[in-house]
Design a protein around this motif. Structure first.
Motif, PDB file in Angstrom:
ATOM      1  N   ARG A 196       0.840  -1.153   0.125  1.00  0.00           N
ATOM      2  CA  ARG A 196      -0.050  -0.017   0.065  1.00  0.00           C
ATOM      3  C   ARG A 196       0.652   1.242   0.019  1.00  0.00           C
ATOM      4  O   ARG A 196       1.808   1.325   0.669  1.00  0.00           O
ATOM      5  N   GLU A 197       0.632   2.188  -0.751  1.00  0.00           N
ATOM      6  CA  GLU A 197       1.172   3.567  -0.739  1.00  0.00           C
ATOM      7  C   GLU A 197       0.309   4.487  -0.496  1.00  0.00           C
ATOM      8  O   GLU A 197      -0.715   4.621  -1.236  1.00  0.00           O
ATOM      9  N   LYS A 198       0.746   5.418   0.477  1.00  0.00           N
ATOM     10  CA  LYS A 198      -0.226   6.724   0.748  1.00  0.00           C
ATOM     11  C   LYS A 198       0.828   7.796   0.920  1.00  0.00           C
ATOM     12  O   LYS A 198       1.860   7.659   1.572  1.00  0.00           O
ATOM     13  N   ILE A 199       0.208   9.106   0.840  1.00  0.00           N
ATOM     14  CA  ILE A 199       0.792  10.340   0.841  1.00  0.00           C
ATOM     15  C   ILE A 199       0.102  11.114   2.270  1.00  0.00           C
ATOM     16  O   ILE A 199      -0.992  10.745   2.537  1.00  0.00           O
ATOM     17  N   PHE A 200       1.149  11.294   3.192  1.00  0.00           N
ATOM     18  CA  PHE A 200       0.854  12.162   4.456  1.00  0.00           C
ATOM     19  C   PHE A 200       1.217  13.348   4.351  1.00  0.00           C
ATOM     20  O   PHE A 200       2.479  13.743   3.965  1.00  0.00           O
TER      21      PHE A 200
END
Length: 456
Positions: free
Chosen positions: A243-247
């Motif tokens: 999973r890839e996510k921007i914070f």
């Protein structure tokens, strides 16, 4: 018989762009250094800029023409990107292969330019501020899965312009052996400068690249890798589903982190990014549910141009970077606070002095190696790129990009990529790649999420 749906991304055209007729440098071979060669088995750098609602005066045809013509000029300045890799076998006195020498053959073979369309994809589809990074984004980047060694046959630079329903995505795929992130964004900004220039035939750029490759001593010969065949060091990554996510972290949130870390250590030397890195290290380690006696490391990419004495030019075009490594057991990291972890990160960075760098170079010349991602442990965290890079300064004449994204290059569970926040002011966006169960835990980690800010 049911028909399959049309592909979301359709490639319209592909061609090679070669340097324009500007004076060619008297360089045919560019020897690779101790900073370039270790990267042969890693992936190309893949980064892209998202632009929204271009003025009607900019037709897609005029955009493509301008991009290709300006790229041709940019390749005159950054001529290694138009070349190909070349490997020569070195023979000993008995005629046996004693090693390999890899260089860049600078004969203007050209860079690849791709035009694609994604008519059903919108800007909001790409941004997905509260969701994972959409998997279709991988199709916006060329050379997925290619490793730097593939630059023997693939171009060292590939550009893909993808037209969306309400904007465009401009992706750049750049062979990491040719240069690091500093060089990557130097090229990207110089290309944009040429593209928006109104001076026809003017090849001048504000920051010409410096191509002289840095060696510890001028008399050192080109480095010989201790292999008889490239297959001995080539490794092609095959990561599990991630999973890839921007914070997003606002400048205020980061300032608070820095103040907290320094206060806990009774110091003022811990930087904003070191404090943020410590927060990510602790949070990801907790999300992984590792045993207390497990060793964990935080690898922070740092560049060397300003650390050498005398300093390398900030416009040095090549690789000049390595990783600062902070380590502890999981139990130690969890038992101490943010400041303790940040102090470890700070100490690991300060160890990279001119003397230490030169010692690494001497040892590399004695025993060259090629890095492999498989060498990283599942408990490690690798923080790459930098919010200091001028990513949003890439103005092609269409206005400021609305977002930055990366491809699948060198992604694994524990890879973190940092970007400047779109609003500037010291804000930072962090792209995190984790195994699904670890990401789910990170999303509810109280310490981490308390510092995350709403996306702008």
């Amino acid at each position: 018989m049911a028909t399959s749906p049309p592909p979301m991304i359709v490639q319209v055209s592909k061609c090679l762009v070669k340097p324009s007729s500007c004076p060619n440098p008297a360089v045919n071979i560019c020897h690779l250094t101790h900073w370039d060669l270790p990267l042969l088995s890693l992936n190309y750098i893949q980064k892209g800029l998202l632009f929204s609602n271009l003025p009607s005066a900019f037709s897609i045809e005029s955009i493509i023409d301008r991009l290709m013509s300006s790229l041709s000029v940019a390749l005159c300045h950054f001529y290694p990107l138009a070349g190909r890799l070349k490997t020569e076998r070195v023979l000993d006195n008995n005629g046996k292969i004693s090693g390999l020498q890899v260089s860049i053959d600078c004969k203007s073979q050209g860079a690849e330019f791709i035009y694609a369309i994604a008519p059903d994809v919108t800007i909001s589809d790409v941004l997905a501020p509260s969701d994972d990074i959409p998997s279709f984004l991988q199709s916006f980047f060329p050379f997925n899965g290619a490793i730097n060694h593939d630059g023997h046959t693939l171009p060292l630079l590939a550009i893909q312009l993808t037209k969306l329903s309400d904007g465009i995505f401009l992706a750049c795929c750049f062979n990491h052996v040719v240069g690091d992130g500093t060089s990557y964004w130097h090229f990207f900004n110089a290309w944009a400068e040429i593209a928006r220039s109104t001076k026809e035939g003017d090849f001048t750029i504000s920051r010409p690249p410096v191509h002289d490759r840095w060696f510890i001593e001028e008399e050192n010969p080109p480095i010989k890798l201790p292999f008889s065949d490239p297959e001995e060091y080539i490794e092609r990554p095959n990561p599990p589903p991630l999973r890839e996510k921007i914070f997003h972290f606002s400048s205020q949130s980061i300032a608070q982190l820095k103040a907290k870390a320094n206060k806990e250590c009774n110091t003022d030397v811990i930087s904003s990014f070191q404090a943020l890195s410590a927060l990510i290290w602790r949070s990801v380690t907790r999300a992984r549910c590792l045993p207390p006696d497990q060793k964990t490391s935080c690898l922070l990419s740092i560049q060397y141009r300003a650390r050498l004495q005398p300093q390398l030019s900030p416009d040095y075009f090549g690789n000049s970077m390595s990783a600062a490594v902070a380590s502890a057991t999981v139990g130690e990291l969890m038992a101490h606070g943010l400041g303790w972890a940040a102090s470890l990160v700070h100490q690991s960075v300060t160890l990279h002095t001119d003397t230490a760098i030169r010692e690494f170079v001497r040892k590399y010349h004695q025993k060259p190696v090629v890095y492999r991602l498989s060498g990283l442990k599942n408990s490690s965290l690798m923080i790459g790129s930098s919010p200091r890079f001028d990513m949003y300064g890439c103005d092609f004449g269409w206005g400021k990009a609305v977002a930055l994204r990366s491809g699948i290059a060198d992604k694994f569970g524990g890879k973190v990529t940092s970007y400047p926040g779109q609003e500037g002011g010291g804000s930072v966006d962090i792209e995190v790649c984790l195994l699904p169960e670890s990401m789910a835990s990170l999303e509810v980690d109280e310490e981490f999420m308390a510092c995350v800010s709403p996306s702008q």
